[in-house]
Design a protein around this motif. Sequence first.
Motif, PDB file in Angstrom:
ATOM      1  N   GLN A 130      -0.656  14.898   3.058  1.00  0.00           N
ATOM      2  CA  GLN A 130       0.667  15.487   2.854  1.00  0.00           C
ATOM      3  C   GLN A 130       1.746  14.407   2.875  1.00  0.00           C
ATOM      4  O   GLN A 130       2.686  14.451   3.671  1.00  0.00           O
ATOM      5  CB  GLN A 130       0.975  16.548   3.915  1.00  0.00           C
ATOM      6  N   PRO A 131       1.617  13.415   1.989  1.00  0.00           N
ATOM      7  CA  PRO A 131       2.596  12.319   2.008  1.00  0.00           C
ATOM      8  C   PRO A 131       3.833  12.651   1.180  1.00  0.00           C
ATOM      9  O   PRO A 131       3.823  13.556   0.332  1.00  0.00           O
ATOM     10  CB  PRO A 131       1.818  11.181   1.358  1.00  0.00           C
ATOM     11  N   ARG A 132       4.884  11.888   1.434  1.00  0.00           N
ATOM     12  CA  ARG A 132       6.055  11.902   0.570  1.00  0.00           C
ATOM     13  C   ARG A 132       6.094  10.577  -0.170  1.00  0.00           C
ATOM     14  O   ARG A 132       5.751   9.523   0.374  1.00  0.00           O
ATOM     15  CB  ARG A 132       7.330  12.099   1.388  1.00  0.00           C
ATOM     16  N   HIS A 133       6.512  10.650  -1.429  1.00  0.00           N
ATOM     17  CA  HIS A 133       6.624   9.457  -2.271  1.00  0.00           C
ATOM     18  C   HIS A 133       8.108   9.101  -2.325  1.00  0.00           C
ATOM     19  O   HIS A 133       8.892   9.785  -2.974  1.00  0.00           O
ATOM     20  CB  HIS A 133       6.076   9.781  -3.663  1.00  0.00           C
ATOM     21  N   GLU A 157       8.047   1.076  -4.169  1.00  0.00           N
ATOM     22  CA  GLU A 157       7.564   2.422  -3.880  1.00  0.00           C
ATOM     23  C   GLU A 157       6.811   2.451  -2.553  1.00  0.00           C
ATOM     24  O   GLU A 157       5.966   1.590  -2.289  1.00  0.00           O
ATOM     25  CB  GLU A 157       6.676   2.911  -5.017  1.00  0.00           C
ATOM     26  N   PHE A 158       7.145   3.454  -1.757  1.00  0.00           N
ATOM     27  CA  PHE A 158       6.508   3.644  -0.464  1.00  0.00           C
ATOM     28  C   PHE A 158       5.875   5.034  -0.401  1.00  0.00           C
ATOM     29  O   PHE A 158       6.359   5.979  -1.040  1.00  0.00           O
ATOM     30  CB  PHE A 158       7.526   3.532   0.674  1.00  0.00           C
ATOM     31  N   ILE A 159       4.831   5.142   0.368  1.00  0.00           N
ATOM     32  CA  ILE A 159       4.245   6.436   0.698  1.00  0.00           C
ATOM     33  C   ILE A 159       4.562   6.676   2.167  1.00  0.00           C
ATOM     34  O   ILE A 159       4.373   5.780   3.004  1.00  0.00           O
ATOM     35  CB  ILE A 159       2.727   6.471   0.419  1.00  0.00           C
ATOM     36  N   ALA A 160       5.109   7.835   2.503  1.00  0.00           N
ATOM     37  CA  ALA A 160       5.545   8.110   3.875  1.00  0.00           C
ATOM     38  C   ALA A 160       4.870   9.380   4.376  1.00  0.00           C
ATOM     39  O   ALA A 160       4.775  10.380   3.655  1.00  0.00           O
ATOM     40  CB  ALA A 160       7.060   8.269   3.925  1.00  0.00           C
ATOM     41  N   GLU A 161       4.405   9.326   5.610  1.00  0.00           N
ATOM     42  CA  GLU A 161       3.815  10.503   6.245  1.00  0.00           C
ATOM     43  C   GLU A 161       4.153  10.438   7.723  1.00  0.00           C
ATOM     44  O   GLU A 161       3.888   9.422   8.383  1.00  0.00           O
ATOM     45  CB  GLU A 161       2.302  10.545   6.024  1.00  0.00           C
ATOM     46  N   GLY A 162       4.780  11.500   8.238  1.00  0.00           N
ATOM     47  CA  GLY A 162       5.247  11.461   9.618  1.00  0.00           C
ATOM     48  C   GLY A 162       6.352  10.439   9.772  1.00  0.00           C
ATOM     49  O   GLY A 162       7.279  10.377   8.962  1.00  0.00           O
TER      50      GLY A 162
END
Length: 656
Positions: A205-208, A275-280
């Motif tokens: 469930q990541p955010r881009h 670009e980063f992938i973020a989770e929590g």
Amino acid sequence: MFNTILVANRGEIACRVMRTAQRMGIRAVAVYSEADARSMHVAMADDARLLGPAPARDSYLRIDAIIAAAIASGAEAIHPGYGFLSENAEFAQACDAAGIVFIGPPPASIRAMGSKSAAKALMERAGVPLVSGYHGADQAPAVLQREADRIGYPLLIKASAGGGGKGMKVVESAAAFQGCLDLAKGEARSAFGDDHVLLERYLTQPRHIEIQVFADTHGNVVHLFERDCSIQRRHQKVLEEAPAPGMDAARRDAMGRAACDAARAIDYVGAGTVEFIAEGDAFHFMEMNTRLQVEHPVTEAITGQDLVEWQLRVAAGQPLPLAQEDLRIRGHAIEVRLYAEDPAREFAPSTGRVEHLRLPAGDGIRVDTGIRQGDAVSIHYDPMIAKIIAYAPDRDAALARLSRALTGTEIAGPATNLALLRGIAAQAEFRAGGVDTGFIGRHADTLLAPPGPASREVLAAAVVEWLEGHDAVADTADPHSPWGAVSAWRMNGDGYQDIHLADGETTQVVRAHLHPHRWRLDLPGGNAEIDTLAHEDGSRTVWLDGRAFKALVLRRQDRLTVYADGSSHTVYAVDPLAMGGVVEAAAGRVLAPMPGKVLEVLVTPGQVVTRGAVLMMLEAMKVQMRITAPADGTVTAISCQAGDLVEDGAELVLLD
């Protein structure tokens, strides 16, 4: 500043770059393929040069032809747009060798970030957090399988040389790895000429989130804040917004500093996106795109800056127009990408002529497009039709403007994702700011649901359009004879006419009774008196069930597409005596799910296959698809061979 630039791209990005260049008094030169000779970007340019045939490899990817066109046209600089050669270090080097300015970063910077594997290794040395994975040079299938098993499933296979979702596959199990690897490498070879891949742990469930950076030749580096690009399908972005919902000042500052550090680490110049992938609470570096991004308009909206103008000024040797402390976020912007694709068929690209197109306008609405009504969406290029951007002082107001803009958008011809975009904008979780890369899949039951049956409003508008169009004289020898009128006239009794409208898998029969100046229709749910008023733009006001609504009916022979109440619905007028010929394809006929090129045929006549067996590989718009057997059977006929171009719905294989 330059007097003339050449834009080495097509479609909406070419139009976008030329719009700024011409505003700045710069002469803009376009290039085009034979398929694009009458396209919008060619018409908009001050000068245009033919590159070659339709396939990109014979036109937009020909470095020699583009350099020759630039020299012949007197261009001092080349803007690569995005896609095609925009992140190609050899192209940037060829420009430099020809004495032409490349409006982008130096070749060394492109190379540093051109390989996702090398970029991750560079970021790892710089202390930027990464998602666990394998970024090595050894591409032996056994090595990749071993590394995949070490990382664990689900995992992500990514093409090292490119982006845009090409060469990217999610693998759910060890047993599925080799098949997904073959597909990913095949797409990577086709799209980027390089089948090197990397492996990463797949976050569920990541955010881009990406950061727009800019650097000049005077040592200045700034970021222009973030964009949230989490709403995706097939790992390609569908909707982007700035600023990111829920982003706090501390996280924004940390990500901005990390992005600027990445740019400094490779001596970057020009526009770029980290670009980063973020989770929590954690964020991880994914990649750096060394070019302008499709979604740059949302950054322009919240900063009030023209990023193409910044690119031109930096390429001309000028310093950045603003320092970091001068940049502010003002308001909120959301962009959606209107694609020619069919969400009901796994987002298969769609092609064809755009028979009708109405794009929105108004306060806070911007539309970037390279398509006009009457233009064709080609099999050879990206299927994006337009970008629709809504801007307002806050997110709720921007969403309201976006929803209204999508309601006012009309298109007929190729299948599109317009209904999906409307559904996303209306979805409660999205409106509350709940976004991640699994959003569309999580809400597929509603966002990708097939359309319901035609409403009374749709049927009424379609029947009136059909009747008005058919109120003609069939007997031209005696045009005044009532016997030759194609209408519901009767000599005695109530005249009526039955209209059969095919609506999906059902057929609605509407009986129309002609009254003076109006119709009475026997519709599902009860009879109704219908009155209409035609308008100059081709639409009608229709009075039905005590309400008046506006409808536009686009008619192409027997197909009637009704635009009303912010949505569209298509029905077909059918001859009841010929309806026996309208049958669904037999289960044994394997049809092309989209127009494309046959890459490989994997079966032979007489071969026994099981349900799910791969029969052939098809490619369209750089997306590869496995065509599988719908049931157990024997191959009795093959209608194509490797290299053939096939139309949507063409028979490929016949199974007994």
